[in-house]
Scaffold this motif. Structure first.
Motif, PDB file in Angstrom:
ATOM      1  N   ALA A  42      17.964   4.727  12.611  1.00 30.45           N
ATOM      2  CA  ALA A  42      17.017   3.728  12.116  1.00 30.45           C
ATOM      3  C   ALA A  42      15.652   3.884  12.784  1.00 30.45           C
ATOM      4  N   LYS A  43      15.635   4.276  14.040  1.00 29.05           N
ATOM      5  CA  LYS A  43      14.373   4.459  14.761  1.00 29.05           C
ATOM      6  C   LYS A  43      13.531   5.560  14.102  1.00 29.05           C
ATOM      7  N   THR A  44      14.196   6.597  13.596  1.00 30.68           N
ATOM      8  CA  THR A  44      13.487   7.673  12.910  1.00 30.68           C
ATOM      9  C   THR A  44      12.804   7.148  11.656  1.00 30.68           C
ATOM     10  N   ILE A  45      13.517   6.328  10.882  1.00 28.87           N
ATOM     11  CA  ILE A  45      12.927   5.739   9.672  1.00 28.87           C
ATOM     12  C   ILE A  45      11.731   4.872  10.057  1.00 28.87           C
ATOM     13  N   THR A  46      11.885   4.061  11.076  1.00 32.51           N
ATOM     14  CA  THR A  46      10.784   3.210  11.539  1.00 32.51           C
ATOM     15  C   THR A  46       9.583   4.058  11.940  1.00 32.51           C
ATOM     16  N   ASN A  47       9.837   5.147  12.648  1.00 30.53           N
ATOM     17  CA  ASN A  47       8.742   6.034  13.048  1.00 30.53           C
ATOM     18  C   ASN A  47       8.060   6.673  11.843  1.00 30.53           C
ATOM     19  N   TRP A  48       8.843   7.058  10.836  1.00 33.05           N
ATOM     20  CA  TRP A  48       8.256   7.619   9.615  1.00 33.05           C
ATOM     21  C   TRP A  48       7.413   6.568   8.904  1.00 33.05           C
ATOM     22  N   GLU A  49       7.977   5.370   8.747  1.00 26.48           N
ATOM     23  CA  GLU A  49       7.279   4.309   8.018  1.00 26.48           C
ATOM     24  C   GLU A  49       5.994   3.877   8.719  1.00 26.48           C
ATOM     25  N   ASN A  50       5.965   3.977  10.026  1.00 28.44           N
ATOM     26  CA  ASN A  50       4.770   3.598  10.785  1.00 28.44           C
ATOM     27  C   ASN A  50       3.859   4.791  11.063  1.00 28.44           C
ATOM     28  N   ASP A  51       4.167   5.916  10.423  1.00 28.54           N
ATOM     29  CA  ASP A  51       3.378   7.147  10.549  1.00 28.54           C
ATOM     30  C   ASP A  51       3.231   7.619  11.995  1.00 28.54           C
ATOM     31  N   ARG A  52       4.264   7.355  12.803  1.00 23.23           N
ATOM     32  CA  ARG A  52       4.266   7.861  14.186  1.00 23.23           C
ATOM     33  C   ARG A  52       4.803   9.280  14.247  1.00 23.23           C
ATOM     34  N   HIS A  53       5.705   9.604  13.321  1.00 24.38           N
ATOM     35  CA  HIS A  53       6.271  10.951  13.224  1.00 24.38           C
ATOM     36  C   HIS A  53       6.354  11.325  11.761  1.00 24.38           C
ATOM     37  N   PRO A  82       0.831  -1.210   0.000  1.00 23.90           N
ATOM     38  CA  PRO A  82       0.000   0.000   0.000  1.00 23.90           C
ATOM     39  C   PRO A  82       0.862   1.256   0.000  1.00 23.90           C
ATOM     40  N   GLU A  83       0.285   2.347  -0.461  1.00 26.11           N
ATOM     41  CA  GLU A  83       0.986   3.629  -0.424  1.00 26.11           C
ATOM     42  C   GLU A  83      -0.001   4.768  -0.164  1.00 26.11           C
ATOM     43  N   ARG A  84      -0.921   4.500   0.764  1.00 25.26           N
ATOM     44  CA  ARG A  84      -1.940   5.491   1.116  1.00 25.26           C
ATOM     45  C   ARG A  84      -1.376   6.621   1.962  1.00 25.26           C
ATOM     46  N   THR A  85      -0.445   6.303   2.850  1.00 22.63           N
ATOM     47  CA  THR A  85       0.114   7.311   3.754  1.00 22.63           C
ATOM     48  C   THR A  85       1.564   7.594   3.373  1.00 22.63           C
ATOM     49  N   LEU A  86       2.093   8.676   3.911  1.00 28.42           N
ATOM     50  CA  LEU A  86       3.500   8.996   3.657  1.00 28.42           C
ATOM     51  C   LEU A  86       4.398   7.862   4.151  1.00 28.42           C
ATOM     52  N   GLY A  87       4.098   7.316   5.309  1.00 28.66           N
ATOM     53  CA  GLY A  87       4.897   6.221   5.845  1.00 28.66           C
ATOM     54  C   GLY A  87       4.907   5.006   4.923  1.00 28.66           C
ATOM     55  N   GLU A  88       3.747   4.656   4.390  1.00 29.46           N
ATOM     56  CA  GLU A  88       3.666   3.529   3.462  1.00 29.46           C
ATOM     57  C   GLU A  88       4.435   3.825   2.184  1.00 29.46           C
ATOM     58  N   GLN A  89       4.406   5.072   1.743  1.00 30.15           N
ATOM     59  CA  GLN A  89       5.151   5.460   0.544  1.00 30.15           C
ATOM     60  C   GLN A  89       6.655   5.366   0.790  1.00 30.15           C
ATOM     61  N   ILE A  90       7.102   5.794   1.965  1.00 30.07           N
ATOM     62  CA  ILE A  90       8.529   5.706   2.299  1.00 30.07           C
ATOM     63  C   ILE A  90       8.969   4.248   2.332  1.00 30.07           C
ATOM     64  N   SER A 138      10.137   9.623  -5.757  1.00 28.48           N
ATOM     65  CA  SER A 138       9.887   9.672  -7.207  1.00 28.48           C
ATOM     66  C   SER A 138      10.026   8.299  -7.855  1.00 28.48           C
ATOM     67  N   ILE A 139      10.728   7.367  -7.214  1.00 25.82           N
ATOM     68  CA  ILE A 139      10.860   6.010  -7.770  1.00 25.82           C
ATOM     69  C   ILE A 139       9.491   5.348  -7.892  1.00 25.82           C
ATOM     70  N   LEU A 140       8.554   5.730  -7.023  1.00 26.33           N
ATOM     71  CA  LEU A 140       7.237   5.121  -7.087  1.00 26.33           C
ATOM     72  C   LEU A 140       6.492   5.536  -8.357  1.00 26.33           C
ATOM     73  N   GLN A 141       6.736   6.744  -8.829  1.00 27.89           N
ATOM     74  CA  GLN A 141       6.099   7.210 -10.052  1.00 27.89           C
ATOM     75  C   GLN A 141       6.804   6.659 -11.289  1.00 27.89           C
ATOM     76  N   SER A 142       8.132   6.505 -11.210  1.00 25.04           N
ATOM     77  CA  SER A 142       8.887   6.092 -12.393  1.00 25.04           C
ATOM     78  C   SER A 142       9.040   4.583 -12.536  1.00 25.04           C
ATOM     79  N   ASN A 143       8.739   3.841 -11.479  1.00 28.63           N
ATOM     80  CA  ASN A 143       8.941   2.389 -11.538  1.00 28.63           C
ATOM     81  C   ASN A 143       7.861   1.723 -12.387  1.00 28.63           C
ATOM     82  N   SER A 144       8.303   0.839 -13.249  1.00 27.85           N
ATOM     83  CA  SER A 144       7.347   0.053 -14.032  1.00 27.85           C
ATOM     84  C   SER A 144       7.739  -1.392 -13.928  1.00 27.85           C
ATOM     85  N   LEU A 145       6.775  -2.269 -14.107  1.00 29.98           N
ATOM     86  CA  LEU A 145       7.014  -3.705 -13.988  1.00 29.98           C
ATOM     87  C   LEU A 145       7.226  -4.347 -15.348  1.00 29.98           C
TER      88      LEU A 145
END
Length: 142
Positions: A107-118, A77-85, A133-140
Motif C-alpha cells: 500500500a505504501k508503494t501505491i501511496t508513493n505513486w499517487e503522491n508522485d514521490r516515486h 485532477p489528472e495532471r500528473t501520473l500520480g493524480e491519474q492513478i 484506460s478507464i479514464l479515457q473510456s469513462n463517461s458520465l
C-alpha cells in the motif's frame, strides 16, 4: 438557488439523494441496504460527511449509477501520473490496499505513486497504462 431536474448536482450527497429519489427509496431503506445508520446516510446526503469508497461502491450498485458520477470524481485532477492513478483507482471504487493487491505491491508503494514521490517501474507501467484506460473510456452518462 434551487436545482431543476435537468441540472446535474455538483456534490456527492446531492447526487446520492437524486439517485435515491429516482429509485423511489426512503432514506431509511437505502441506509439499511448499504449497511449504515440513518444518521450516517443523512449526513452523507447533506454533504456533512463523505462516504467511504466501499459505501460509495454499494450505493453505486444499489442506485444503478456509476461510482465516478456519485463520487464527483470527474472533478479530480489528472495532471500528473500520480493524480491519474488516484483518479483511476477511485473510478474503480478501489481502496489503496485493494489496488496494491492488484499490482502485487504494498500500500505504501501505491501511496508513493499517487503522491508522485516515486514512479512505477517500466514493468509496472504496462499494467498501469491498461488500468488508466478507464479514464479515457469513462463517461458520465446517467
Amino acid at each position: 438557488m434551487a436545482q431543476t431536474d435537468n441540472m446535474i448536482p455538483t456534490k456527492v450527497g446531492s447526487r446520492i439523494r437524486q439517485g435515491r429519489l429516482k429509485k423511489d427509496l426512503q432514506i431509511t431503506e437505502l441506509a439499511k441496504a448499504v449497511g449504515i445508520s440513518f444518521t450516517a446516510m443523512s449526513y452523507i446526503e447533506r454533504n456533512i460527511h463523505a462516504p467511504s469508497l466501499p459505501t460509495l461502491k454499494k450505493l453505486s450498485t444499489l442506485l444503478d449509477l456509476p461510482i465516478s458520477y456519485l463520487g464527483c470524481f470527474e472533478n479530480l485532477p489528472e495532471r500528473t501520473l500520480g493524480e491519474q492513478i488516484r483518479k483511476a483507482r477511485v473510478y474503480n471504487g478501489m481502496t489503496i490496499r485493494g489496488l496494491a493487491v492488484c499490482f502485487c505491491v504494498d500500500a505504501k508503494t501505491i501511496t508513493n505513486w499517487e503522491n508522485d514521490r516515486h514512479k512505477p517501474s517500466c514493468i509496472k507501467m504496462k499494467e498501469i497504462n491498461q488500468y488508466l484506460s478507464i479514464l479515457q473510456s469513462n463517461s458520465l452518462s446517467t
